[in-house]
Design a protein around this motif. Sequence first.
Motif, short mmCIF file in Angstrom:
data_model
loop_
_atom_site.label_atom_id
_atom_site.label_comp_id
_atom_site.label_asym_id
_atom_site.label_seq_id
_atom_site.Cartn_x
_atom_site.Cartn_y
_atom_site.Cartn_z
N THR A 123 0.83 -1.21 0.00
CA THR A 123 0.00 0.00 0.00
C THR A 123 0.86 1.25 0.00
N LEU A 124 1.92 1.26 0.80
CA LEU A 124 2.81 2.42 0.87
C LEU A 124 3.51 2.66 -0.47
N VAL A 125 3.96 1.60 -1.10
CA VAL A 125 4.66 1.75 -2.38
C VAL A 125 3.71 2.27 -3.45
N LEU A 126 2.47 1.81 -3.42
CA LEU A 126 1.49 2.29 -4.39
C LEU A 126 1.28 3.80 -4.24
N GLY A 127 1.15 4.25 -3.00
CA GLY A 127 1.01 5.69 -2.77
C GLY A 127 2.26 6.44 -3.14
N TRP A 128 3.42 5.83 -2.90
CA TRP A 128 4.67 6.51 -3.23
C TRP A 128 4.83 6.69 -4.73
N LYS A 129 4.39 5.75 -5.51
CA LYS A 129 4.46 5.88 -6.97
C LYS A 129 3.65 7.08 -7.44
N ASP A 130 2.52 7.33 -6.79
CA ASP A 130 1.72 8.52 -7.13
C ASP A 130 2.50 9.80 -6.80
N GLU A 131 3.20 9.79 -5.67
CA GLU A 131 4.00 10.96 -5.29
C GLU A 131 5.12 11.20 -6.30
N GLN A 132 5.71 10.11 -6.77
CA GLN A 132 6.78 10.25 -7.76
C GLN A 132 6.27 10.87 -9.06
N SER A 133 5.12 10.40 -9.50
CA SER A 133 4.54 10.94 -10.73
C SER A 133 4.20 12.42 -10.57
N ALA A 134 3.61 12.78 -9.42
CA ALA A 134 3.25 14.17 -9.18
C ALA A 134 4.49 15.06 -9.10
N ALA A 135 5.57 14.53 -8.51
CA ALA A 135 6.80 15.31 -8.41
C ALA A 135 7.41 15.57 -9.79
N GLN A 136 7.31 14.62 -10.70
CA GLN A 136 7.84 14.82 -12.04
C GLN A 136 7.04 15.90 -12.79
N VAL A 137 5.74 15.90 -12.60
CA VAL A 137 4.91 16.96 -13.20
C VAL A 137 5.31 18.31 -12.62
N ALA A 138 5.56 18.36 -11.32
CA ALA A 138 5.95 19.61 -10.66
C ALA A 138 7.29 20.10 -11.19
N MET A 139 8.20 19.20 -11.47
CA MET A 139 9.51 19.60 -12.00
C MET A 139 9.37 20.18 -13.40
N ARG A 140 8.53 19.57 -14.21
CA ARG A 140 8.34 20.11 -15.56
C ARG A 140 7.72 21.51 -15.52
N LYS A 141 6.81 21.71 -14.56
CA LYS A 141 6.15 23.01 -14.43
C LYS A 141 6.92 23.97 -13.53
N ARG A 142 8.01 23.46 -12.95
CA ARG A 142 8.83 24.22 -12.00
C ARG A 142 7.96 24.73 -10.86
#
Length: 301
Positions: A123-142
């Motif tokens: 369950t924790l890893v599943l949630g962490w994967k969502d955080e990783q994806s959101a962080a990549q979007v944030a980096m692209r948008k700075r």
Amino acid sequence: MVGVFRRSLSFPNKNPKRPSTAEPPISHHIRSISLPCRSHPLISQLKDGISELQSWASNPDARTSAWLCDGLSRLKNVHDYLDDILQLPQTQETLRQRCQPLWVENLLEDFLRFVDVYGIFQTLVLGWKDEQSAAQVAMRKRDEKRVVLYVKARKQMAKEMGKLVSAVRCVGVPGPEPIVPVGDAELVAVIGDAIEVTVLVSIELFNGIAASFAPRKSSWMGLRLSKKAKKVKAEEGIQEFQQVGVESLWGLRKQADEEVRMGLKKMQDLEGCIGGIENGSERVFRSLINARVSLLNTLTL
């Protein structure tokens, strides 16, 4: 488990009517009826798997995601062998009739804790994967505000991994050895060894992620590390996880495009590593469930 004793008896072919000058008597070997082997081949395979895992854990220079995935794969094999052993009629007879009920109940409890811990980890890893994806979007948008949330999620992940380490350390706590016949001692010992290496691999996994995501410097967010955090920090993390440091995520608006692209590449690589660990831990999780179901079936027949 049914014991096997193979013995040979020699009977001299002596004829009292033969002269003393005759050739020396010839001995004929008569073998007794063979019974099944005391040590089942599956137990030998399980012992080999346990030994390989102990060697795997003794390599301090390979703290990579591939190393962790290899350990998880070996652990799955160990529990597959154990599941097969638990389904043997000899094993079922030993557990039902010759082991103390308290020892068997503790064994069931150990497997339940393992299943719970790996279920929480999934369950924790599943949630962490969502955080990783959101962080990549944030980096692209700075988007630096979203990066702050990602950093907090890393700290929370480290904290949750610490809880799992504490939970798994309670599994298989040494207790009184079950009193069983000599022929069953090997089975009891190898089950205990399987529990021990499961704890070993689990601690390596959870501690590795905790050490990778725990804050390394108190200056980057003006925080002081607690004694527990310092202890986790001192332990060696996973190489690929540590390559994505939070320091590189600050000041995105001032970073050059090439720097952002390099950061995104590391995040994508990390996402792949997390996926590999997720798959390996899920296979272990299923093997643990299968072994516990076999144990329950043995006791309820």
